[in-house]
Design an enzyme around this catalytic site. Structure first.
Site, mmCIF file in Angstrom:
data_model
loop_
_atom_site.group_PDB
_atom_site.id
_atom_site.type_symbol
_atom_site.label_atom_id
_atom_site.label_comp_id
_atom_site.label_asym_id
_atom_site.label_seq_id
_atom_site.Cartn_x
_atom_site.Cartn_y
_atom_site.Cartn_z
ATOM 1 N N LYS A 77 33.016 -43.401 -46.062
ATOM 2 C CA LYS A 77 32.633 -44.803 -45.878
ATOM 3 C C LYS A 77 33.776 -45.559 -45.209
ATOM 4 O O LYS A 77 34.952 -45.330 -45.518
ATOM 5 C CB LYS A 77 32.283 -45.425 -47.231
ATOM 6 C CG LYS A 77 31.696 -46.835 -47.143
ATOM 7 C CD LYS A 77 31.259 -47.345 -48.517
ATOM 8 C CE LYS A 77 30.690 -48.750 -48.437
ATOM 9 N NZ LYS A 77 30.260 -49.259 -49.765
ATOM 10 N N SER A 152 25.763 -51.160 -50.311
ATOM 11 C CA SER A 152 26.425 -51.267 -49.015
ATOM 12 C C SER A 152 26.753 -49.925 -48.374
ATOM 13 O O SER A 152 27.097 -49.863 -47.199
ATOM 14 C CB SER A 152 27.722 -52.076 -49.168
ATOM 15 O OG SER A 152 28.628 -51.411 -50.054
ATOM 16 N N SER A 176 26.308 -50.081 -54.970
ATOM 17 C CA SER A 176 26.365 -49.695 -53.557
ATOM 18 C C SER A 176 26.396 -48.202 -53.283
ATOM 19 O O SER A 176 26.346 -47.789 -52.132
ATOM 20 C CB SER A 176 27.578 -50.351 -52.884
ATOM 21 O OG SER A 176 27.359 -51.723 -52.735
#
Length: 483
Positions: A77, A152, A176
């Site tokens: 990420k 997210s 997330s």
């Protein structure tokens, strides 16, 4: 059958026997990216040249039979810093940021000899539930390209679901990892707060943020969490807890397991298809010898309100470091120091980030601190106590990972309150700091549904055991989107 249809253990065995090479796996990854990336948009930055170089080195040296993750391709990420590889947090303000160090989890993955394929798309600074607030582009759900992958960590989940990488790292501040895992039909673990070092994670809300793994199955997830866990002197919130061999506990035996099912998690607002998939999953667990009762987490209703006050307050402090002076974007239109701060931040941050900074600054201001921030902290204590009370009688808590399946792109982006309420089943877990895993448990109108299994502090091993036992009785984790 593609190489990424095999498990970590199966690929490890093939690598050790030299039936395949790390170069083959990296090639598989980039071939798949070339084929589907234009459709899904999982990545912000690719690490192609370096990935092939590492693959060749590992192939020449040979794979260590004791190193389970060696030679396997992973995606990271883009709020986890990677030395000499652009890290943006999906924001214009960090568009050209080139870190000079690795996050602790990245160092651990390098020691485990995984191969970093690239940096994955996300909501800007991890603020969002749909990966629509990224400065670079929106990510699409591999199961239905007109829908969001969740957020997210949407890029982390979509890349695994689409077969672009074998597994990935995400971060979870209010759901997330678990919500995108549910939306994309993969497995996502939010560890206990402090289990995994946050050093090198670009901070959103420091008392809530936690890094965790996203994988295609439970066993792979356990291997990855083993690799990234452990005490870190660089993170004062890191906890000195032994790193367990989670993968050794996947016995399938859950006879006598006591499950609490919160009435608040299957009530109003939960889609009928999602509710049915969870009830069916409970029947499967009953067949394996578990029992369940309805329980109550009475303060869950305050979870979203408390979370958005606390997380936004912490964000307003954490993001004050982005000012155009030391690193990141600097406005070319500023002529004074005050203008530099204002214009850099106004031009560099997106709308959602600015919204949360303003909300947090307001909540922390002297006239409103007691009315908002202090009350939110008090509610957090009550939410935490709810979990403590239930875990006195039950081993795990089970419910949906999200009240709905993946929603349409642009369906909620202009309605922040509705978007925030989508986190109602995940934020209480972050506020309490306990671990939770999302595993595929069915489909509703062709879209994946996630089962959320919540454990007591540092009981990830039990969560993996329960999730794996369920997974072995079902085939949902083997389903693949048709891209």
């Amino acid at each position: 059958m593609g190489l990424f249809d095999f498990s970590v253990k199966e690929l490890h065995d093939k690598l050790v026997k030299k039936e395949i090479t790390p170069f083959d796996l990296v090639t598989e990854s980039f071939n798949r990216i070339e084929s589907v990336e234009d459709k899904v948009g999982s990545f912000i930055t690719l690490n192609k040249e370096a990935a092939f170089d590492v693959a060749e080195e590992l192939g020449d040296a040979g794979i260590d039979p004791n190193n389970m993750l060696a030679g396997l391709p992973i995606g990271i990420k883009d709020n986890i810093v990677t030395k000499n590889l652009r890290t943006t947090a999906a924001s214009k303000i960090l568009e050209n940021f080139d870190p000079i160090y690795d996050a602790t989890v990245v160092s651990k993955l390098k020691n485990a000899q995984t191969i970093n394929i690239g940096k994955l798309n996300m909501d800007e600074f991890a603020m969002g539930s749909s990966t629509e607030t990224s400065y670079f582009h929106k990510t699409h759900n591999p199961w239905d390209l007109s829908r969001v992958p969740g957020g997210s960590s949407g890029g982390s989940a979509s890349a695994v679901a689409a077969g672009e990488v074998l597994f990935s790292l995400g971060s979870d501040t209010g759901g997330s990892i678990r919500q995108p895992a549910a939306f994309c039909g993969v497995v996502g673990m939010k560890p206990t707060y402090g289990r995994v070092s946050r050093f090198g994670l670009i901070a959103f809300a420091s008392s809530l943020d936690q890094i965790g793994p996203i994988t295609k199955n439970v066993e792979d997830n356990a291997y990855l969490l083993e690799a990234i866990s452990g005490l870190d002197a660089n993170d004062s919130t890191s906890i000195n807890q032994p790193v367990e061999r989670f993968s050794d506990n996947l016995t399938g035996d859950i006879k006598g397991l006591r499950i609490g099912v919160p009435k608040e998690y299957l009530g109003e607002g939960v889609d009928p298809g999602v509710k049915q998939a969870v009830l069916d999953a409970l029947k499967t667990l009953e067949k394996l010898g578990a029992t369940w009762d309805e329980v109550s987490l009475p303060h869950s209703e305050y979870g979203v309100a408390s979370y958005y006050i606390l997380a936004s307050s912490e964000a307003s402090s954490n993001l004050s470091r982005f000012d155009g002076v030391r690193y990141g974007y600097r406005s070319p239109n500023a002529h004074t120091l005050e203008e530099l701060y204002k214009k850099t931040r106004s031009e560099g941050f997106g709308d959602e980030v600015k919204r949360r900074i303003m909300l947090g600054t307001y909540a922390l201001s002297s006239g409103y601190y007691d009315a908002y921030y202090k009350k939110a902290q008090q509610a957090r204590t009550l939410i935490k106590q709810d979990f403590v009370n239930v875990f006195e009688k039950y081993d795990v808590i089970i419910g949906p990972s999200s009240p709905t399946t993946a929603f349409k792109i642009d369906g909620m982006i202009n309605d922040p309150i509705t978007m925030y309420s989508n986190d109602i089943l995940t934020v209480p877990i972050n506020l309490a700091g306990v671990p939770a895993i999302s595993v595929p448990c069915g489909f509703s109108e062709g879209l994946p549904v996630g089962l959320q299994i919540i454990g007591n502090y540092f009981e990830e091993s039990l969560l993996y055991k329960v999730a794996h036992a369920f997974e072995q009785e079902t085939t949902f984790h083997k389903e693949k989107p048709n891209l």
